[in-house]
Design a protein around this motif. Structure first.
Motif, PDB file in Angstrom:
ATOM      1  N   CYS A   1       1.587 -12.735  -8.787  1.00 31.33           N
ATOM      2  CA  CYS A   1       0.511 -11.755  -9.485  1.00 31.33           C
ATOM      3  C   CYS A   1       0.460 -10.551  -8.462  1.00 31.33           C
ATOM      4  CB  CYS A   1      -0.560 -12.861  -9.401  1.00 31.33           C
ATOM      5  SG  CYS A   1      -1.592 -12.533  -9.985  1.00 31.33           S
ATOM      6  N   TRP A   2       0.092  -9.361  -9.240  1.00 28.76           N
ATOM      7  CA  TRP A   2       0.695  -8.065  -9.152  1.00 28.76           C
ATOM      8  C   TRP A   2      -0.844  -7.330  -9.172  1.00 28.76           C
ATOM      9  CZ3 TRP A   2       0.147  -3.409  -9.650  1.00 28.76           C
ATOM     10  CH2 TRP A   2      -0.024  -2.094  -8.576  1.00 28.76           C
ATOM     11  N   MET A   3      -1.917  -7.901  -8.194  1.00 27.72           N
ATOM     12  CA  MET A   3      -3.324  -7.493  -8.577  1.00 27.72           C
ATOM     13  C   MET A   3      -3.571  -5.527  -8.136  1.00 27.72           C
ATOM     14  SD  MET A   3      -6.360  -9.100  -9.387  1.00 27.72           S
ATOM     15  CE  MET A   3      -6.481 -10.501  -9.644  1.00 27.72           C
TER      16      MET A   3
ATOM     17  N   PHE B   1      13.207  -7.750 -13.796  1.00 25.96           N
ATOM     18  CA  PHE B   1      13.114  -6.407 -13.414  1.00 25.96           C
ATOM     19  C   PHE B   1      11.949  -5.531 -13.158  1.00 25.96           C
ATOM     20  CE2 PHE B   1      17.971  -5.417 -14.535  1.00 25.96           C
ATOM     21  CZ  PHE B   1      18.195  -6.384 -13.894  1.00 25.96           C
ATOM     22  N   HIS B   2      11.897  -4.825 -11.719  1.00 24.57           N
ATOM     23  CA  HIS B   2      10.376  -4.015 -11.991  1.00 24.57           C
ATOM     24  C   HIS B   2      10.694  -2.920 -11.579  1.00 24.57           C
ATOM     25  CE1 HIS B   2      10.173  -7.466  -9.444  1.00 24.57           C
ATOM     26  NE2 HIS B   2       9.430  -6.466  -8.792  1.00 24.57           N
ATOM     27  N   TYR B   3       9.638  -2.275 -10.986  1.00 25.63           N
ATOM     28  CA  TYR B   3       9.716  -1.315 -10.618  1.00 25.63           C
ATOM     29  C   TYR B   3       8.159  -0.146  -9.988  1.00 25.63           C
ATOM     30  CZ  TYR B   3      11.256   4.409 -10.338  1.00 25.63           C
ATOM     31  OH  TYR B   3      11.446   5.407  -9.561  1.00 25.63           O
TER      32      TYR B   3
ATOM     33  N   ILE C   1       0.884  -1.342  -0.301  1.00 27.67           N
ATOM     34  CA  ILE C   1      -0.113   0.457   0.237  1.00 27.67           C
ATOM     35  C   ILE C   1       0.808   0.998  -0.211  1.00 27.67           C
ATOM     36  CG2 ILE C   1      -1.774   1.062   1.788  1.00 27.67           C
ATOM     37  CD1 ILE C   1      -2.494  -1.344   2.411  1.00 27.67           C
ATOM     38  N   LYS C   2       0.521   2.175  -0.897  1.00 32.55           N
ATOM     39  CA  LYS C   2       1.171   3.102  -0.734  1.00 32.55           C
ATOM     40  C   LYS C   2       0.717   4.278  -0.870  1.00 32.55           C
ATOM     41  CE  LYS C   2       5.246   2.165  -3.826  1.00 32.55           C
ATOM     42  NZ  LYS C   2       5.698   2.226  -4.941  1.00 32.55           N
ATOM     43  N   GLU C   3       0.332   4.796   0.632  1.00 33.87           N
ATOM     44  CA  GLU C   3      -0.630   6.083   0.802  1.00 33.87           C
ATOM     45  C   GLU C   3      -0.413   7.574   0.120  1.00 33.87           C
ATOM     46  OE1 GLU C   3      -3.455   6.139   2.196  1.00 33.87           O
ATOM     47  OE2 GLU C   3      -3.172   3.543   3.143  1.00 33.87           O
TER      48      GLU C   3
END
Ligand SMILES: O=C(O)CCC(=O)C(=O)O
Length: 270
Positions: free
Chosen positions: A138-140, A208-210, A110-112
């Motif tokens: 899996c990025w939902m 690689f991810h960001y 979570i990024k508020e």
């Protein structure tokens, strides 16, 4: 809720093999997204030992820059139903061609709005207790995610570049790009994947991810599930810094198994 199948085509599988990630739209309906948002909300209200600020804060005033909470499936009905229904596990099975899929763990990220940090370019594999590549996530999206709100970004094909050192989410030490060859740097073309809530990406543990810091005035919620296909063995003395070490029942070199890693998909891949 969470029943049924989501079709994975041969083209999806080929895209995943080529690029190390793939996107799927409308995997969850509005009610399912709402139920999972509820689980994340409850988890946040009961911040426990499996919660931390990945960016290094203490979260004392609820001011986490990147709040990570693990294994919601063990504690919240909607998350349990989502994971154990096997819908996304069967997608992982179809993508990998594996005869079995076990869960490693889930994690809410979570990024508020307000102070927020980027999730630096990294691979996941260096944080997992195995040497063999092949585990996947899996990025939902549980919110509509744009670049500014912190959608996933990938370097296509980087899962074929081997394993790099782990990167600090606290912004200390070297960055992934510092370890890359000039040839790899030439291929540095990030692909952002903006998604509506209920859509997802799968990514290979070496891809690689960001994600950007969330610079919008709306929360960015994602629920990630990490899967173990066959052929992944436990590397006992490697990378033990994870809260599930105690649940691992395998000996070194045996398939990575544990009391908290249920089998979610089995049988012939169709
Ligand atoms: O959601 C994020 O900020 C990072 C996600 C991530 O690194 C992952 O799912 O492996």
């Amino acid at each position: 809720m969470f029943g049924g199948e989501y079709p994975v085509s041969a083209a999806d599988r080929a895209f995943y093999e080529e690029n190390g990630y793939v996107r799927f739209d409308n995997v969850l309906n509005g009610d399912e997204v709402e139920a999972l948002r509820g689980a994340l909300g409850e988890a946040k209200d009961n911040r426990n030992i499996y919660a931390r600020d990945l960016a290094g804060g203490d979260g004392a005033n609820g001011d986490d820059k990147i709040l990570q909470m693990l294994n919601l499936w063990e504690r919240f009905d909607a998350a349990r139903s989502y994971i154990l229904s096997g819908r996304i596990a069967r997608m992982a099975k179809a993508l990998t061609g594996s005869s079995t899929i076990h869960l490693y763990h889930d994690q809410a990220l979570i990024k508020e709005p307000g102070p927020s940090a980027p999730s630096p370019w990294h691979q996941d594999q260096p944080y997992w207790p195995s040497k063999e590549p092949g585990m996947l996530s899996c990025w939902m999206a549980l919110d509509d995610v744009t670049i500014q709100r912190g959608c996933m970004q990938f370097i296509p094909g980087s899962h074929k570049w081997g394993e790099f050192p782990p990167i600090s989410f606290e912004g200390e030490g070297r960055e992934l790009i510092d370890y890359m060859t000039p040839e790899q740097r030439d291929k540095w073309e990030p692909v952002p994947v903006e998604l509506p809530a209920g859509s997802c990406t799968f990514h290979h543990g070496l891809c690689f991810h960001y994600t950007n810091a969330n610079t919008t005035d709306q929360v960015r919620r994602a629920l990630v599930a990490i899967f173990i296909p066959e052929g992944i063995n436990y590397a006992a003395d490697e990378k033990m810094d994870n809260p599930f070490s105690d649940s691992i029942t395998s000996s070194k070199g045996e398939p990575l198994r544990g009391t908290r890693f249920p089998e979610l998909a089995t049988g012939v891949t169709g």
